[in-house]
Design a protein around this motif. Structure first.
Motif, PDB file in Angstrom:
ATOM      1  N   VAL A  23       0.833  -1.200   0.000  1.00 55.92           N
ATOM      2  CA  VAL A  23       0.000   0.000   0.000  1.00 55.92           C
ATOM      3  C   VAL A  23       0.871   1.255   0.000  1.00 55.92           C
ATOM      4  CG1 VAL A  23      -1.722   1.326   1.304  1.00 55.92           C
ATOM      5  CG2 VAL A  23      -1.968  -1.146   1.046  1.00 55.92           C
ATOM      6  N   PHE A  24       2.007   1.195   0.702  1.00 55.38           N
ATOM      7  CA  PHE A  24       2.926   2.336   0.661  1.00 55.38           C
ATOM      8  C   PHE A  24       3.393   2.606  -0.765  1.00 55.38           C
ATOM      9  CE2 PHE A  24       7.292   3.892   0.479  1.00 55.38           C
ATOM     10  CZ  PHE A  24       7.101   5.154   1.030  1.00 55.38           C
ATOM     11  N   PHE A  25       3.627   1.555  -1.553  1.00 56.26           N
ATOM     12  CA  PHE A  25       4.044   1.756  -2.947  1.00 56.26           C
ATOM     13  C   PHE A  25       2.965   2.502  -3.741  1.00 56.26           C
ATOM     14  CE2 PHE A  25       7.157  -2.092  -3.065  1.00 56.26           C
ATOM     15  CZ  PHE A  25       8.126  -1.319  -2.444  1.00 56.26           C
ATOM     16  N   ILE A  26       1.700   2.207  -3.462  1.00 51.92           N
ATOM     17  CA  ILE A  26       0.611   2.942  -4.133  1.00 51.92           C
ATOM     18  C   ILE A  26       0.642   4.410  -3.715  1.00 51.92           C
ATOM     19  CG2 ILE A  26      -1.895   3.155  -4.352  1.00 51.92           C
ATOM     20  CD1 ILE A  26      -2.085   0.120  -3.855  1.00 51.92           C
ATOM     21  N   LEU A  27       0.770   4.654  -2.424  1.00 55.71           N
ATOM     22  CA  LEU A  27       0.838   6.021  -1.913  1.00 55.71           C
ATOM     23  C   LEU A  27       2.032   6.768  -2.507  1.00 55.71           C
ATOM     24  CD1 LEU A  27      -0.010   8.261   0.048  1.00 55.71           C
ATOM     25  CD2 LEU A  27       1.291   7.108   1.823  1.00 55.71           C
ATOM     26  N   SER A  28       3.172   6.091  -2.571  1.00 54.40           N
ATOM     27  CA  SER A  28       4.371   6.723  -3.114  1.00 54.40           C
ATOM     28  C   SER A  28       4.216   7.009  -4.605  1.00 54.40           C
ATOM     29  CB  SER A  28       5.589   5.822  -2.869  1.00 54.40           C
ATOM     30  OG  SER A  28       6.780   6.492  -3.227  1.00 54.40           O
ATOM     31  N   ALA A 145       2.606  -4.331 -15.595  1.00 52.25           N
ATOM     32  CA  ALA A 145       2.664  -4.893 -14.242  1.00 52.25           C
ATOM     33  C   ALA A 145       1.663  -6.029 -14.075  1.00 52.25           C
ATOM     34  CB  ALA A 145       2.400  -3.798 -13.213  1.00 52.25           C
ATOM     35  N   VAL A 146       0.449  -5.850 -14.627  1.00 50.89           N
ATOM     36  CA  VAL A 146      -0.580  -6.894 -14.542  1.00 50.89           C
ATOM     37  C   VAL A 146      -0.107  -8.150 -15.256  1.00 50.89           C
ATOM     38  CG1 VAL A 146      -2.903  -7.548 -15.276  1.00 50.89           C
ATOM     39  CG2 VAL A 146      -2.514  -5.295 -14.247  1.00 50.89           C
ATOM     40  N   VAL A 147       0.499  -7.984 -16.427  1.00 50.53           N
ATOM     41  CA  VAL A 147       1.013  -9.139 -17.176  1.00 50.53           C
ATOM     42  C   VAL A 147       2.097  -9.849 -16.371  1.00 50.53           C
ATOM     43  CG1 VAL A 147       2.316  -9.821 -19.224  1.00 50.53           C
ATOM     44  CG2 VAL A 147       0.413  -8.210 -19.438  1.00 50.53           C
ATOM     45  N   PHE A 148       3.011  -9.068 -15.776  1.00 46.06           N
ATOM     46  CA  PHE A 148       4.084  -9.661 -14.966  1.00 46.06           C
ATOM     47  C   PHE A 148       3.501 -10.489 -13.818  1.00 46.06           C
ATOM     48  CE2 PHE A 148       6.697  -9.436 -11.123  1.00 46.06           C
ATOM     49  CZ  PHE A 148       7.878  -9.993 -11.572  1.00 46.06           C
ATOM     50  N   HIS A 149       2.545  -9.909 -13.088  1.00 49.93           N
ATOM     51  CA  HIS A 149       1.963 -10.612 -11.942  1.00 49.93           C
ATOM     52  C   HIS A 149       1.166 -11.845 -12.405  1.00 49.93           C
ATOM     53  CE1 HIS A 149       2.681  -8.152  -8.263  1.00 49.93           C
ATOM     54  NE2 HIS A 149       3.047  -7.273  -9.176  1.00 49.93           N
ATOM     55  N   ALA A 150       0.454 -11.712 -13.529  1.00 54.48           N
ATOM     56  CA  ALA A 150      -0.329 -12.846 -14.035  1.00 54.48           C
ATOM     57  C   ALA A 150       0.576 -13.993 -14.462  1.00 54.48           C
ATOM     58  CB  ALA A 150      -1.213 -12.389 -15.196  1.00 54.48           C
ATOM     59  N   LEU A 151       1.643 -13.671 -15.181  1.00 52.49           N
ATOM     60  CA  LEU A 151       2.550 -14.711 -15.661  1.00 52.49           C
ATOM     61  C   LEU A 151       3.241 -15.428 -14.508  1.00 52.49           C
ATOM     62  CD1 LEU A 151       4.187 -12.985 -18.775  1.00 52.49           C
ATOM     63  CD2 LEU A 151       2.498 -14.833 -18.748  1.00 52.49           C
ATOM     64  N   ALA A 169       6.922  -4.284  -7.953  1.00 53.00           N
ATOM     65  CA  ALA A 169       6.496  -3.006  -7.377  1.00 53.00           C
ATOM     66  C   ALA A 169       5.852  -2.086  -8.404  1.00 53.00           C
ATOM     67  CB  ALA A 169       7.685  -2.301  -6.728  1.00 53.00           C
ATOM     68  N   THR A 170       6.022  -2.373  -9.706  1.00 54.86           N
ATOM     69  CA  THR A 170       5.406  -1.516 -10.722  1.00 54.86           C
ATOM     70  C   THR A 170       3.886  -1.517 -10.597  1.00 54.86           C
ATOM     71  OG1 THR A 170       5.492  -3.367 -12.302  1.00 54.86           O
ATOM     72  CG2 THR A 170       7.275  -1.750 -12.399  1.00 54.86           C
ATOM     73  N   LEU A 171       3.316  -2.578 -10.022  1.00 53.96           N
ATOM     74  CA  LEU A 171       1.863  -2.614  -9.858  1.00 53.96           C
ATOM     75  C   LEU A 171       1.408  -1.487  -8.929  1.00 53.96           C
ATOM     76  CD1 LEU A 171      -0.811  -4.075 -10.465  1.00 53.96           C
ATOM     77  CD2 LEU A 171      -0.406  -5.463  -8.416  1.00 53.96           C
ATOM     78  N   GLY A 172       1.999  -1.406  -7.759  1.00 46.64           N
ATOM     79  CA  GLY A 172       1.609  -0.376  -6.808  1.00 46.64           C
ATOM     80  C   GLY A 172       1.904   1.027  -7.317  1.00 46.64           C
ATOM     81  N   SER A 227      -4.348  -4.504  -2.493  1.00 44.28           N
ATOM     82  CA  SER A 227      -4.007  -3.410  -3.406  1.00 44.28           C
ATOM     83  C   SER A 227      -5.243  -2.618  -3.820  1.00 44.28           C
ATOM     84  CB  SER A 227      -3.302  -3.963  -4.652  1.00 44.28           C
ATOM     85  OG  SER A 227      -2.051  -4.535  -4.309  1.00 44.28           O
ATOM     86  N   ILE A 228      -6.358  -3.314  -4.033  1.00 44.34           N
ATOM     87  CA  ILE A 228      -7.601  -2.632  -4.417  1.00 44.34           C
ATOM     88  C   ILE A 228      -8.074  -1.717  -3.283  1.00 44.34           C
ATOM     89  CG2 ILE A 228     -10.042  -2.967  -4.973  1.00 44.34           C
ATOM     90  CD1 ILE A 228      -9.179  -5.612  -6.376  1.00 44.34           C
TER      91      ILE A 228
END
Length: 337
Positions: A23-28, A145-151, A169-172, A227-228
């Motif tokens: 969540v900090f990554f999203i905030l950042s 990022a979504v592709v990376f996490h899915a794969l 971390a690219t997702l956040g 994350s959501i």
């Protein structure tokens, strides 16, 4: 949450730190995208000087203090953490350079959270080199990022790949950047009144994982739900205008957060040496380590405010920056976040 996950001694608490950092990554991602657009206007020289002044002095203070402790008490420090065992000159240079620490192949770590700091710097590079300039670029980063996490999830890669691989971390960060552009275009808004229920939902998701719900949920469904909820929280908090007293408290907590994050392993070792033993773990020890970390952080934050922050303010003035004001009269400190 991070200190509890490291020192509570129960595997159940491990994901508390993972979820909080995510969540900090999203905030950042939100704060740095806002800063690049509204504070620095993509003046990358001043942006990077200010980021370096924000991150590096306190990192190197912690590194020096930890190195002295490890050299003075090699047996005790090795018992406290295997990451402090058997240092070499090569290990020291890697820690000094910082960026190699984003890879967990390097086991000897003087400052344990160096991984997160190094990943932050990599994400700053992505955002400053273009992904924070336009919504379409941020969307492209999010899709990647979504592709990376899915794969990695479908390919059977371990949970640690999705969390500890720097590109995870690219997702956040991309979510945070998209929140900025969505708000700028007035496409999404969540009332600050939603903050308390969202916060309770975030805590409930974290507590239930591994207790009521399975460990598999913690690493997959719970992680992405985290994350959501985190994205909704950041969106709601962006429009929150707290009372003056709460703003002051918030500012002080913000100044303590980074020093606490950096020094908590060193503080924990001091607590273990003084009142427990190097091998000890448990909730009581974790709470004592939190208090010790806060004490050290107050000193570090005071030094930072006296020696570093004046330089950072001068850099912002040199850029001809006018810091915007909130309706309540407080400064909007996106860069300081």
């Amino acid at each position: 949450m991070v200190i509890l996950s490291h020192f509570a001694g129960d595997p159940y608490y491990k994901h508390f730190g993972y979820y909080s950092v995510s969540v900090f990554f999203i905030l950042s991602g939100f704060a740095i995208t806002a800063a690049l657009n509204e504070v620095y206007a993509f003046d990358l020289k001043r942006f990077w000087i200010n980021r370096a002044l924000r991150l590096l002095p306190l990192y190197y203070i912690t590194l020096a203090a930890t190195l002295g402790t490890v050299l003075a008490l090699p047996g005790e420090t090795a018992r406290f953490s295997t990451h402090w065992a058997g240092p070499s000159l090569h290990d020291f240079w890697l820690n000094l350079l910082l960026l190699p620490m984003m890879s967990w192949e390097h086991q000897f770590r003087l400052v344990m959270p160096a991984w997160s700091v190094a990943v932050e710097i990599l994400m700053y590079a992505y955002l400053s080199l273009g992904f924070a300039r336009r919504k379409s670029y941020a969307t492209w980063l999010f899709a990647t990022a979504v592709v990376f996490h899915a794969l990695t999830a479908l390919g059977g890669d371990g949970w640690h790949t999705r969390y500890f691989d720097p590109h995870g971390a690219t997702l956040g960060f991309s979510i945070g950047a998209l929140i900025y552009f969505q708000r700028k275009q007035r496409l999404s808004k969540i009332s600050p009144r939603a903050v308390p229920p969202l916060l309770m939902l975030w805590i409930a998701n974290m507590i239930c994982g591994g207790w009521i719900l399975s460990d598999d949920y913690v690493r997959l469904g719970g992680f992405y739900l985290n994350s959501i909820i985190g994205a909704a929280l950041v969106t709601a908090l962006a429009d929150w205008r707290p009372a003056a007293t709460l703003r002051v408290v918030d500012a002080h907590m913000g100044e303590l957060a980074y020093p606490v994050f950096l020094c908590h392993w060193l503080a924990g070792f001091a607590v273990a040496l003084a009142a427990f033993s190097p091998e000890v773990r448990g909730t009581g020890f974790a709470l004592a380590a939190i208090l010790a970390s806060l004490g050290i952080a107050v000193v570090m934050a005071s030094l930072n405010a006296r020696c570093i922050e004046p330089m950072r303010r001068n850099i912002r003035r040199g850029a001809g920056i006018t810091v915007p004001r909130t309706r309540g009269g407080g400064a909007v400190t996106a860069a300081g976040a």
